[in-house]
Design a protein around this motif. Structure first.
Motif: not given
Length: 714
Positions: A191-194, A256-259, A322-325, A329-334
């Motif tokens: 689902v998340f691709g990562g 995030l995807a919306q900038g 949300p604290a982990i998010l 940050g953008p590293r969620i896609s790592k």
């Protein structure tokens, strides 16, 4: 939520540490949980059967055996030959565990009743001391003493059956988690691709289960909690935490995807998905609070466990997650196989669901009629449903305990619990011998009664024991009890006790209290959804959709479990639906139905308040939530579906019921029927007592809506 978002962004590590420590601290109370939970609690303590059994126990001692050992003499030996060995085994039982001496074929004045017709088998009847929980807890010790090397020994009775079901339930929980957690992780990765994004909901789910188990352990210190509550905690804690995590993480990545920068994305996520998660959790907790109206401890404890699991899942989803998010940050896609894997899969899903909802919008009336007809056809078998309780058929057909129950009923009906009847005149005087003789004659003539025996007279009542030709708690035994209660004698009142009568009273209590439970659930749901959506029409529609899902689900369950279709293929015992499990599924399915409704309608309302019209709001809300809702339902299907491999029929009933309900609700109802009805109702959706809410000017349209419109157009 705006304030809370600022706290999380400012101190994310502190919030994570505090949330994790809180969950682990709660988990400390789970120490010794297995010894604290109860395998009993299925009876109504205020029912006629409970009062009769308590009176008879006080006057004559216990009449419902806890353990019954069936001994078979080896070839070439007689019952007399094996008697000394059996007697030695009986004498090994600690007298402190017994409420009265063990009665066996070899020491009883009722030898003919405790021996099989062929003279090859005989029984020993054990009455344990203490309450229901203690009597079940000491079963292993009594069972070890009763088994004799070299003799065929089968054990049955109330405690033996409860112990077998409890042991299998504990094993089912371990197997279900071992299967569902890896499969869930795989689906989340897809689902998340990562890996990083997929691991977060599983982490929150694990913490939620640990904390909720501790909450159940704490509650068990003050009131009776059923062992089935542990299974519910695992099922709901893990399933809902993953669902909530899916919504939170998905919305965060969308922002995030919306900038948007991470702090702003956190704020918007909590103000939308976070708020919806809290509302959803409150709805579910209120739905499970409806179980508190039932007198059976097992049903109330299911409510305790479910509320603890839902509360922990929601709390961790708006604190630790949300604290982990915020930290990632953008590293969620790592560790994704493609940098845009999530966005590409999201676009594909939106295109697909965009086509679906566009087709629904073209012919909303036809879709509503077709889906409604399908749901009503699925619900049709519910018209002939029968309710029962958990009995020996809960165990698989090859179970030794189940076979022993059936053998006992067939060959030794007098040793079974049977039914206990109090004969009273109502005048305060003991019944005359002629009245007792009349009662014995009429009771003995009831179909299914093997023998009626006068045990004695105390105070103003004569006590008669009925040996039944059917196993305790079985549908046939329940029918006999109902027949006995329908007897009418001039000047004589009959009150019936025993295990089968307790089952009849338990089912009666469920049916009597179920309307109150539904009223509580509906009232709270309508109130909270009205406050959430500022509309009266949308909450009414949400409740109607939930009941349609429930009716269709129980129609299919009735068709399988009660009417026997596909029973052999699925490996389940045919019989009345368990009243207790039915209550649990009603609470879960109603809660989840409104849960998914909240997520779907919240995006529709969000679009409408941003300036979209009704059709555009439906389109935007559906394509923005369809992928998440179907993914969430898929994950819950995996988690709850793991219980379908259990050999226990009630667990298969629960697992299959959840799977059917989730499939029906997440596809036919949420993605087809709801959009069609919202379109048909038009401006009426937004009506309030103060008048219809018109959308603000279109210039305030959010980026989310713009993106959805672009995807839809493409």
């Amino acid at each position: 939520m705006t304030y809370w978002a600022r706290v999380i962004v400012a101190r994310p590590k502190t919030v994570v540490i505090a949330a994790v420590l809180f969950a682990l601290a709660c988990g400390l109370f789970a120490t010794g949980l297995a010894a604290r939970v109860s395998a009993a609690g299925f009876t109504d303590p205020g029912a006629e059967s409970s009062r009769v059994d308590a009176w008879v126990k006080d006057q004559l001692g216990p009449q419902n055996p806890d353990v019954i050992a069936i001994y078979t003499a080896p070839d070439g030996q007689s019952l007399a030959d094996i008697g000394p060995r059996v007697q030695q085994a009986v004498e090994r039982i600690d007298p402190a565990l017994l409420s009265r001496p063990v009665e066996t074929y070899w020491n009883s004045s009722r030898q003919q009743l405790l021996r099989s017709a062929d003279g090859r088998q005989a029984v020993a009847v054990v009455f344990a001391a203490g309450d229901d929980n203690h009597r079940i807890a000491v079963f292993p010790e009594i069972a070890d003493a009763l088994r004799v090397d070299g003799l065929g020994t089968r054990l049955t009775g109330y405690s033996a059956l409860a112990d077998a079901i409890a042991a299998q339930s504990r094993e089912d929980l371990i197997v279900a988690e071992a299967i569902s957690i890896p499969l869930t992780a795989i689906v989340l990765i897809l689902v998340f691709g990562g890996i990083v994004a997929a691991s977060l909901p599983v982490l929150v789910g694990t913490l939620a289960v640990i904390g909720a188990m501790g909450a159940v352990g704490l509650i068990a210190r003050f009131t009776e909690v059923s062992i089935f509550a542990v299974n519910v905690v695992s099922l709901l804690g893990l399933g809902l935490a993953i669902d909530y995590g899916l919504f939170i993480v998905g919305r965060f990545r969308e922002e995030l995807a919306q900038g948007r920068p991470a702090p702003e994305a956190i704020a918007r996520t909590l103000n939308t998905a976070g708020r919806t998660v809290l509302f959803s959790a409150l709805l579910l907790m209120c739905a499970f609070a409806g179980t508190f109206v039932f007198p059976q401890a097992v049903l109330r404890s299911l409510g305790f466990g479910a509320i603890a699991a839902v509360g922990l899942a929601a709390a961790l989803s708006i604190t630790a997650l949300p604290a982990i998010l915020a930290i990632l940050g953008p590293r969620i896609s790592k560790w994704s196989w493609r940098a845009d894997a999530f966005e590409r899969s999201e676009l594909r899903a939106q295109r697909f669901w965009g086509r679906v909802v566009t087709a629904v919008m073209r012919r909303p009336g036809a879709v509503a009629i077709a889906v409604g007809a399908i749901l009503l056809v699925l619900a049709a078998p519910l018209a002939s449903v029968r309710l029962g309780d958990i009995d020996h058929t809960a165990l698989p057909a090859g179970s030794e305990t189940r076979a022993a129950v059936e053998e006992l009923a067939a060959k030794f009906p007098a040793a079974n619990s049977g039914a206990t009847v109090l004969v009273q005149t109502g005048s305060g005087e003991p019944p005359q011998s002629s009245a007792i003789s009349t009662a014995l004659r009429e009771l003995g003539a009831v179909p299914g009664v093997r023998q009626a025996v006068h045990l004695g007279t105390r105070d103003d009542a004569a006590v008669i024991h009925l040996a039944l030709a059917a196993p305790d708690r079985s549908p046939a035994a329940q029918d006999i009890v109902r027949h006995v209660r329908d007897l009418d004698f001039d000047g004589i009142e009959l009150r019936v006790g025993g295990e089968s009568a307790a089952t009849v009273d338990s089912v009666t209590a469920v049916l009597a209290k179920l309307p109150l439970m539904l009223v509580v659930m509906v009232a709270v749901t309508l109130l909270m959804l009205t406050l959430a959506f500022r509309s009266l029409v949308l909450p009414l529609k949400a409740v109607l959709m939930a009941f349609l899902s429930l009716a269709a689900t129980f129609g299919v369950l009735t068709w399988i479990f009660d009417q026997g279709h596909l029973a052999n293929l699925l490996g389940v015992s045919v019989g009345p639906l368990s009243g207790g499990m039915m209550v649990l599924i009603i609470a879960v399915v109603f809660g989840l139905s409104t849960d998914y409704e909240v997520f779907l309608l919240s995006r529709m309302v969000e679009a409408h308040e941003a300036g979209a019209g009704t059709e555009e709001s439906v389109h935007t809300g559906t394509i923005q939530t369809a992928r998440v809702i179907t993914a969430a339902a898929t994950l819950l299907v995996l988690i709850t579906g793991a219980f379908t491999i259990s050999p226990l029929t009630p667990m298969r009933f629960l697992g299959l019921g959840m799977v059917i309900a989730l499939i029906i609700d997440a596809t036919l109802v949420r993605m087809l029927l709801v959009p069609a009805l919202v379109k048909l109702m038009g401006p009426a959706n937004w009506w309030t007592p103060t008048g219809r809410r018109d959308p603000p000017p279109a210039k305030t349209t959010t980026r989310s809506t713009d993106t959805a419109d672009t995807v839809s157009a493409s």
